[in-house]
Enzyme design. Structure first.
Site, PDB file in Angstrom:
ATOM      1  N   ASN A 208      -2.279  13.259  -3.745  1.00  0.00           N
ATOM      2  CA  ASN A 208      -3.386  13.777  -4.558  1.00  0.00           C
ATOM      3  C   ASN A 208      -3.756  15.194  -4.138  1.00  0.00           C
ATOM      4  OD1 ASN A 208      -3.897  11.738  -6.381  1.00  0.00           O
ATOM      5  ND2 ASN A 208      -5.228  10.609  -5.001  1.00  0.00           N
TER       6      ASN A 208
ATOM      7  N   ASP B 219      -2.173   9.819 -10.534  1.00  0.00           N
ATOM      8  CA  ASP B 219      -2.261   8.781 -11.565  1.00  0.00           C
ATOM      9  C   ASP B 219      -0.880   8.457 -12.138  1.00  0.00           C
ATOM     10  OD1 ASP B 219      -5.490   9.769 -12.978  1.00  0.00           O
ATOM     11  OD2 ASP B 219      -4.948   8.603 -11.209  1.00  0.00           O
TER      12      ASP B 219
ATOM     13  N   GLU C 167      -4.713   2.591  -4.286  1.00  0.00           N
ATOM     14  CA  GLU C 167      -3.247   2.645  -4.248  1.00  0.00           C
ATOM     15  C   GLU C 167      -2.641   1.366  -3.694  1.00  0.00           C
ATOM     16  OE1 GLU C 167      -5.328   4.600  -2.624  1.00  0.00           O
ATOM     17  OE2 GLU C 167      -4.698   5.004  -0.560  1.00  0.00           O
TER      18      GLU C 167
ATOM     19  N   ASP D 148       0.856  -1.191   0.000  1.00  0.00           N
ATOM     20  CA  ASP D 148       0.000   0.000   0.000  1.00  0.00           C
ATOM     21  C   ASP D 148       0.887   1.233   0.000  1.00  0.00           C
ATOM     22  OD1 ASP D 148      -1.575   2.237   1.566  1.00  0.00           O
ATOM     23  OD2 ASP D 148      -3.065   0.850   0.780  1.00  0.00           O
TER      24      ASP D 148
END
Length: 692
Positions: free
Chosen positions: A532, A541, A567, A524
């Site tokens: 973000n 992205d 993610e 993770d």
């Protein structure tokens, strides 16, 4: 961050919904066109549209009186426009029976006078009715036929209406390329007009394009367009400035221009208060507070959020009120008032667990976990993160299945429309053949020629059908391929991994012996939400794509990298010695963290936390502890790494208790969670990094 709310239009009366979206598309001056129209009927239709917002009942009577103007020689384009007005009158008047009759009458008339302009307006009207009724498959079948006429339509009024309608539909369906094409075509139609409403139409379209580019994360161009819309807004629609400023403030916030966003939202607030748009005022106040939070100006965020809270109470908007309370609680935690702030956030989280949308709850849990981390409540933070991750997995899977289902439905709808066209062609061919047979008794030679011609046409039709079938098979293969791959990173997805594990079991690959084992590594990305928030979703992205590349480079030929959700990534290793597994996990942590990722010329340090386990686990046959249960153990190890500070890996190597003691933990209904004390674990540290 959770704090920004999406922009929204102020509520309008039900009967004016179509007017707000399509009035600019319809009210053009028909006399300016080269297509023949009926001046008297067109003038009355314009007057009818201008009176819609004043007295709906009187407008309906006015529309009914126009029927007397329609004679057998009345221009078909004007008659079509009249029938379209009747359809919308019944659609937004909630008269289902009359709506069905009026729509059938419109389409019948259009097919009796099949010019591109007549068919374009009639089919666009039908599409809007179907979309309003939620019949999207039927709408897409009609869109196929509408687009076949659209390029030949001469009247700018109809081209504007149809293209603007299709643009809005494709935005709703996230088909941004198609939406952009039609909205720009609508803009070209506007530029062909020069009357009192040209500036209004242009301003409206600039706003629509700004929203589209914002959805596409093309934020700079979105900001440029909304600025043009605001600068060129005619005085007659200045009362809508609040909505435009709200859109601009949202775009500035997405760009990270929080100071500018605050100023713009204050302009939106002033306009909203002046014209009574309380919904926009509420959003503006909340977004002002949110921008201050993102700037860490917590004291300055409190006042606008409290004002928003009072307004939400007046509007009885409990959903937004709970969001505001969540933001206020977050501020208290950041200012050191841990107990009171966390208790307020817990109360709001409980509300969203019971009443909220699951996608909102998932985002709110992320921010709650950050507050817990700041306050040092790491045990509760780990539990909240686990809840968020499980919810994220469910949402990711549900969203993926929804997208695939919609893709298949849209494809089937378009294929059905094309099939109907082919059937109509076949029927026309059959009628021609019957006519030829009737002439056969008089002209045998001509009949023979007609038969040969029919044979050639049938052969061409047969070849065309074969070609269509071949393309359909290719499309199905492509759809099957896409269903096994993650569309962003190109990695395999959950479905493909589940298929591989099913084949592995079927071929008894899980029964190999010796020192080698299969292994699972669940990773993770750490603090991905912050990436973000600080750099934008487009940067996030790019990070996911680059992580996928690095993970793929570290694997062997028979291993597999899977995007497990959001993610989170899963590595499946085929036959590896347990002592080599720890080395590979450490190398993977270093592979991600040692070299910063570069996004827009800016270096970003990315680390990951992992949990890993072997298959079979601890010499327990997989008939007793299969890969899914083993993955749950790896997931528990991952969360242990999260609670210990991230940028590390925890491997489950054995059990401190008999297997029978933990089997009930895999049954959700028995509510007996696993604990780390029951497991033997080994830890692998990641590299030292400087996140600054």
């Amino acid at each position: 961050m959770i704090f920004f709310l999406r922009t929204a239009r102020p509520p309008l009366p039900v009967f004016l919904l179509w007017l707000s979206a399509a009035f600019c598309c319809v009210l053009l001056t028909p006399q300016a066109f080269s297509i023949e129209t009926d001046p008297q009927l067109e003038q009355q239709l314009d007057e009818y549209l201008n009176s819609l917002g004043q007295d709906p009942e009187a407008s309906s009577l006015q529309l009914k009186a126009m029927e007397q103007l329609i004679q057998p020689g009345t221009a078909p384009t004007s008659v079509t426009r009249f029938h379209a007005m009747r359809v919308f009158n019944f659609l937004y008047g909630d008269d289902e029976a009359k709506l069905t009759d009026a729509l059938e009458q419109l389409i019948t008339f259009a097919r009796q006078h099949p010019s591109p302009d007549v068919m374009g307006e009639a089919l666009a009207t039908k599409v809007e009715v179907l979309v309003t009724q939620g019949k999207m498959n039927e709408a897409y079948q009609t869109i196929v036929e509408l687009e076949s006429y659209l390029d030949a339509v001469k009247q700018p009024r109809i081209r504007y209406y149809a293209n603007n309608l299709l643009g809005r539909i494709y935005i709703r369906d996230n088909q941004f390329e198609q939406a952009s094409k039609h909205l720009h075509a609508a803009m070209e139609a506007v530029l062909e007009t020069d009357d009192g409403r040209t500036d209004i139409r242009r301003t409206f379209l600039q706003s629509q394009l700004a929203q589209l580019y914002a959805d596409m994360q093309n934020l700079e161009q979105a900001l440029e367009l909304i600025n043009l819309a605001i600068e060129g807004m005619p005085d007659s629609i200045k009362d809508h400035l609040a909505e435009y400023y709200l859109t601009k403030g949202y775009i500035e916030g997405e760009l990270g221009q929080h100071e500018a966003s605050i100023q713009t939202h204050y302009r939106a607030l002033k306009q909203a208060q002046q014209f009574g748009y309380q919904g926009i005022a509420l959003l503006s106040l909340n977004n002002i507070g949110a921008s201050h939070i993102l700037l860490h100006h917590y004291d300055q965020a409190i006042e606008p959020l409290q004002q928003a809270n009072e307004l939400a109470l007046q509007l009885e908007d409990e959903y937004t009120q709970q969001l505001i309370r969540l933001n206020l609680g977050y501020i208290q935690v950041m200012q050191g008032n841990y107990d009171h702030g966390l208790q307020q956030m817990r109360s709001s989280i409980e509300y969203y667990r019971e009443h909220g949308r699951r996608s909102d709850l998932e985002r709110f849990l992320t921010e709650f976990a950050k507050a817990l981390n700041h306050a040092g409540y790491h045990v509760e933070e780990a539990a909240i993160l686990r809840e968020q991750r499980e919810l994220n997995k469910e949402l990711f899977q549900a969203d993926r299945e929804r997208i695939l289902a919609e893709m298949q439905q849209r494809y089937q709808a378009r294929e059905q429309a094309h099939h109907i066209q082919r059937l109509e062609q076949a029927n026309a061919l059959q009628e021609r053949t019957i006519e030829n047979k009737q002439l056969q008794n008089r002209l045998i030679l001509l009949a023979a020629f007609a038969t040969a011609l029919a044979g050639i046409l049938m052969w061409q039709l047969y070849r065309k059908v074969r070609h269509v079938n071949r393309r359909l098979k290719e499309a199905n293969k492509q759809l099957e391929f896409q269903s096994l791959r993650d569309p962003l990173t190109g990695l395999f997805n959950r479905r493909s991994f589940q298929q591989r594990m099913a084949k592995r079991w079927q071929h008894k690959e899980h029964r190999h012996h010796g020192e080698e084992r299969d292994a699972l590594i669940l990773l993770d990305i750490d603090f991905f939400k912050q990436i973000n928030d600080q750099h934008g979703h487009a940067a996030g992205d790019e990070i996911l794509i680059e992580v996928a590349k690095r993970l793929t480079q570290s694997l062997r030929q028979h291993d597999q990298a899977i995007r497990w959700g959001g993610e989170e990534f899963l590595l499946y290793l085929h036959r590896i010695r347990p002592k080599d597994l720890t080395t590979l996990v450490e190398r993977t942590l270093y592979l991600l963290a040692e070299k910063p990722f570069t996004v827009n010329g800016q270096p970003i340090v990315v680390t990951a936390t992992a949990g890993f386990i072997t298959l079979p686990f601890d010499d327990i046959p997989e008939e007793q502890l299969n890969w899914e249960k083993a993955l749950q153990l790896a997931d528990l190890a991952l969360y242990a790494g999260k609670s210990k500070g991230r940028n590390q890996a925890c491997g489950v190597t054995g059990l401190h208790v008999p297997l029978t003691d933990i089997m009930a933990s895999f049954d959700v209904e028995k509510n007996q969670p696993l604990t780390l004390q029951q497991l033997k674990c080994t830890e692998v540290a990641g590299p030292s990094v400087n996140r600054a």
